[in-house]
Design a protein around this motif. Structure first.
Motif, short mmCIF file in Angstrom:
data_model
loop_
_atom_site.label_atom_id
_atom_site.label_comp_id
_atom_site.label_asym_id
_atom_site.label_seq_id
_atom_site.Cartn_x
_atom_site.Cartn_y
_atom_site.Cartn_z
N VAL A 148 -1.31 17.33 -1.83
CA VAL A 148 -0.22 16.36 -1.78
C VAL A 148 0.16 16.06 -0.34
CG1 VAL A 148 2.20 15.98 -2.38
CG2 VAL A 148 0.66 17.01 -4.04
N GLY A 149 0.11 17.07 0.52
CA GLY A 149 0.46 16.87 1.92
C GLY A 149 -0.41 15.83 2.60
N ARG A 150 -1.70 15.82 2.26
CA ARG A 150 -2.60 14.84 2.87
C ARG A 150 -2.28 13.42 2.41
NH1 ARG A 150 -6.40 19.10 2.10
NH2 ARG A 150 -7.06 18.25 0.08
N SER A 151 -1.99 13.25 1.13
CA SER A 151 -1.67 11.91 0.64
C SER A 151 -0.31 11.44 1.16
CB SER A 151 -1.69 11.87 -0.89
OG SER A 151 -0.77 12.79 -1.43
N LEU A 152 0.64 12.38 1.31
CA LEU A 152 1.92 12.03 1.90
C LEU A 152 1.75 11.58 3.35
CD1 LEU A 152 4.29 14.86 0.58
CD2 LEU A 152 4.47 12.43 0.06
N LEU A 153 0.88 12.27 4.07
CA LEU A 153 0.62 11.90 5.46
C LEU A 153 0.01 10.51 5.54
CD1 LEU A 153 0.64 12.72 8.43
CD2 LEU A 153 -1.61 13.77 8.09
N GLY A 154 -0.90 10.20 4.62
CA GLY A 154 -1.48 8.87 4.58
C GLY A 154 -0.43 7.81 4.32
N GLU A 155 0.49 8.10 3.43
CA GLU A 155 1.57 7.15 3.14
C GLU A 155 2.43 6.93 4.38
OE1 GLU A 155 5.12 6.48 -0.20
OE2 GLU A 155 3.95 8.33 -0.19
N CYS A 156 2.69 8.01 5.13
CA CYS A 156 3.49 7.89 6.35
C CYS A 156 2.77 7.05 7.40
CB CYS A 156 3.78 9.28 6.92
SG CYS A 156 5.02 10.23 6.01
N VAL A 157 1.45 7.20 7.50
CA VAL A 157 0.68 6.42 8.48
C VAL A 157 0.81 4.93 8.18
CG1 VAL A 157 -1.64 5.88 9.29
CG2 VAL A 157 -0.93 8.27 9.06
N VAL B 246 0.85 -1.21 0.00
CA VAL B 246 0.00 0.00 0.00
C VAL B 246 0.88 1.25 0.00
CG1 VAL B 246 -1.67 1.33 1.34
CG2 VAL B 246 -1.92 -1.16 1.15
N VAL B 247 1.93 1.22 0.83
CA VAL B 247 2.85 2.36 0.86
C VAL B 247 3.48 2.57 -0.51
CG1 VAL B 247 4.95 3.30 1.92
CG2 VAL B 247 3.33 1.99 3.31
N GLY B 248 3.89 1.47 -1.13
CA GLY B 248 4.50 1.56 -2.45
C GLY B 248 3.52 2.06 -3.50
N PHE B 249 2.25 1.62 -3.39
CA PHE B 249 1.23 2.06 -4.35
C PHE B 249 0.99 3.56 -4.24
CE2 PHE B 249 -3.25 2.95 -5.37
CZ PHE B 249 -3.30 2.49 -6.68
N ILE B 250 0.87 4.07 -3.02
CA ILE B 250 0.69 5.51 -2.84
C ILE B 250 1.93 6.26 -3.33
CG2 ILE B 250 0.29 7.36 -1.16
CD1 ILE B 250 -1.13 5.31 0.60
N GLY B 251 3.11 5.69 -3.03
CA GLY B 251 4.34 6.32 -3.47
C GLY B 251 4.47 6.36 -4.98
N ALA B 252 3.94 5.33 -5.65
CA ALA B 252 3.98 5.32 -7.11
C ALA B 252 3.19 6.48 -7.69
CB ALA B 252 3.44 3.99 -7.64
N GLY B 253 2.07 6.79 -7.03
CA GLY B 253 1.28 7.95 -7.46
C GLY B 253 2.04 9.24 -7.25
N HIS B 254 2.77 9.32 -6.12
CA HIS B 254 3.54 10.53 -5.86
C HIS B 254 4.71 10.67 -6.83
CE1 HIS B 254 1.97 10.45 -1.47
NE2 HIS B 254 1.25 11.27 -2.22
N SER B 255 5.26 9.54 -7.27
CA SER B 255 6.43 9.61 -8.15
C SER B 255 6.09 10.31 -9.47
CB SER B 255 6.97 8.21 -8.43
OG SER B 255 6.06 7.47 -9.23
N LYS B 256 4.84 10.23 -9.88
CA LYS B 256 4.44 10.90 -11.11
C LYS B 256 4.55 12.42 -10.99
CE LYS B 256 1.19 7.21 -12.34
NZ LYS B 256 -0.22 6.87 -12.62
N LEU B 257 4.43 12.90 -9.73
CA LEU B 257 4.51 14.35 -9.53
C LEU B 257 5.90 14.89 -9.80
CD1 LEU B 257 2.43 14.64 -6.23
CD2 LEU B 257 1.67 15.18 -8.54
N ALA B 258 6.90 14.01 -9.73
CA ALA B 258 8.27 14.47 -9.93
C ALA B 258 8.51 14.96 -11.35
CB ALA B 258 9.26 13.34 -9.60
N THR B 259 7.69 14.54 -12.29
CA THR B 259 7.88 14.93 -13.69
C THR B 259 6.90 16.02 -14.13
OG1 THR B 259 6.38 13.17 -14.42
CG2 THR B 259 8.72 12.64 -14.27
N ARG B 260 6.05 16.46 -13.20
CA ARG B 260 5.06 17.47 -13.56
C ARG B 260 5.61 18.88 -13.35
NH1 ARG B 260 -0.68 15.25 -11.03
NH2 ARG B 260 -0.74 13.27 -12.16
N ARG B 261 4.91 19.84 -13.94
CA ARG B 261 5.27 21.23 -13.74
C ARG B 261 4.93 21.63 -12.31
NH1 ARG B 261 1.85 21.32 -17.84
NH2 ARG B 261 0.41 22.66 -16.66
N ALA B 262 5.63 22.64 -11.79
CA ALA B 262 5.39 23.10 -10.43
C ALA B 262 3.95 23.54 -10.24
CB ALA B 262 6.34 24.27 -10.10
N SER B 263 3.35 24.11 -11.27
CA SER B 263 1.98 24.61 -11.16
C SER B 263 0.97 23.48 -11.00
CB SER B 263 1.62 25.44 -12.40
OG SER B 263 1.76 24.67 -13.58
#
Length: 299
Positions: free
Chosen positions: A271-280, A247-264
């Motif tokens: 993103v902070g809420r989903s990161l917190l969920g991954e940490c939990v 589950v942690v890896g699955f959420i992280g895979a979604g976050h990894s896509k953000l690394a290639t997106r524009r800052a906007s």
């Protein structure tokens, strides 16, 4: 299951030790591998704040490891379960006690070296880096690898790599979550979050698969295939840990896509809420690990 793992107090102490060790290793990995990959367009003062947070995290986590190690050395039932032979139990007990005191000393040195730094944003002292790295070498001696009867050296090495990779991934994730939360209301928060994601992405892409590969290898060394599934408690806990890590890896895979997106395209609040969920979920994995380590793999 709880009694077989040493009781609630022993599990709680192991959980704190694992979490703090992961945090200290993650802070070092963040300083050493993530921040250097942050695009140079990031604000210099902001980068210094990120470096200072990594230092504080490593310092307090090291203190927690040192204190927990000293407490664990005095708590009956928190030792690694061992075989029925009295000589073997005595040997494991002595080894376990020495490893705990070594852990307390190494963690204490790491905290002292980090606390003595005049400027948190400068490079870590060699002593601090060496001490934090050494923290990854001790936990396997306090786990099943420390009393393995076969392939002990291999089991120890696999556990060291597993713990170091978990520190880089989960510990780095915790720092990333804190830093993204700090950018929520700041001007240019989306750009800062994008820079952090870009820096963390390559580290996570290496650390996460390493955690899964070494975890499976470690389980094979403990349980064997297929006759090793003799302890339903251990195998059940391992499956639970594997699913939670997935589950942690699955959420992280979604976050990894953000690394290639524009800052906007990045919203720090969302993103902070989903990161917190991954940490939990990552914390739950560490809790299951604290029970797993105290549970005999066979029989």
């Amino acid at each position: 299951m709880i009694d077989g793992a040493g009781g609630w107090l022993a599990i709680a102490l192991r959980f704190v030790a694992f979490t703090a060790t992961t945090g200290a290793l993650g802070a070092w990995a963040f300083h050493r591998f993530v921040l250097p990959r942050v695009p140079v367009t990031a604000d210099a003062a902001e980068r210094q704040g990120w470096q200072a947070l990594a230092v504080r995290a490593a310092t307090w986590c090291s203190i927690a490891v040192a204190v927990t190690a000293l407490v664990r050395s005095q708590v009956p039932g928190s030792a690694l379960p061992s075989g029925p032979d009295a000589v073997e139990r005595l040997f494991n007990s002595i080894t376990w006690t020495i490893a705990l005191h070594a852990q307390a000393v190494v963690a204490g040195l790491a905290a002292i070296f980090l606390a003595m730094r005049a400027r948190p944003q400068t490079a870590w002292p060699i002593g601090a880096e060496a001490s934090v790295i050494a923290l990854a070498l001790i936990p396997p001696a306090l786990a099943h690898a420390g009393s393995a009867h076969e392939l002990q050296g291999v089991a120890y090495l696999v556990d060291v790599v597993h713990g170091a990779a978990a520190g880089a991934w989960v510990g780095g994730l915790a720092l990333l979550t804190l830093l993204v939360a700090r950018t929520r209301w700041a001007d240019g928060g989306a750009a800062a979050a994008a820079a952090l994601f870009a820096g963390f992405h390559p580290v996570a892409m290496v650390a996460a698969p390493t955690v899964f590969a070494t975890g499976l290898t470690s389980a094979w060394l403990r349980m064997g295939v297929p006759e090793g599934i003799a302890s339903s408690s251990y195998s059940g806990l391992f499956v639970a840990k594997l699913l939670l890590a997935g589950v942690v890896g699955f959420i992280g895979a979604g976050h990894s896509k953000l690394a290639t997106r524009r800052a906007s395209a990045i919203r720090p609040d969302t993103v902070g809420r989903s990161l917190l969920g991954e940490c939990v979920f990552a914390l739950i994995v560490l809790l299951v690990t604290a029970v797993l380590v105290g549970t005999p793999p066979i029989g």
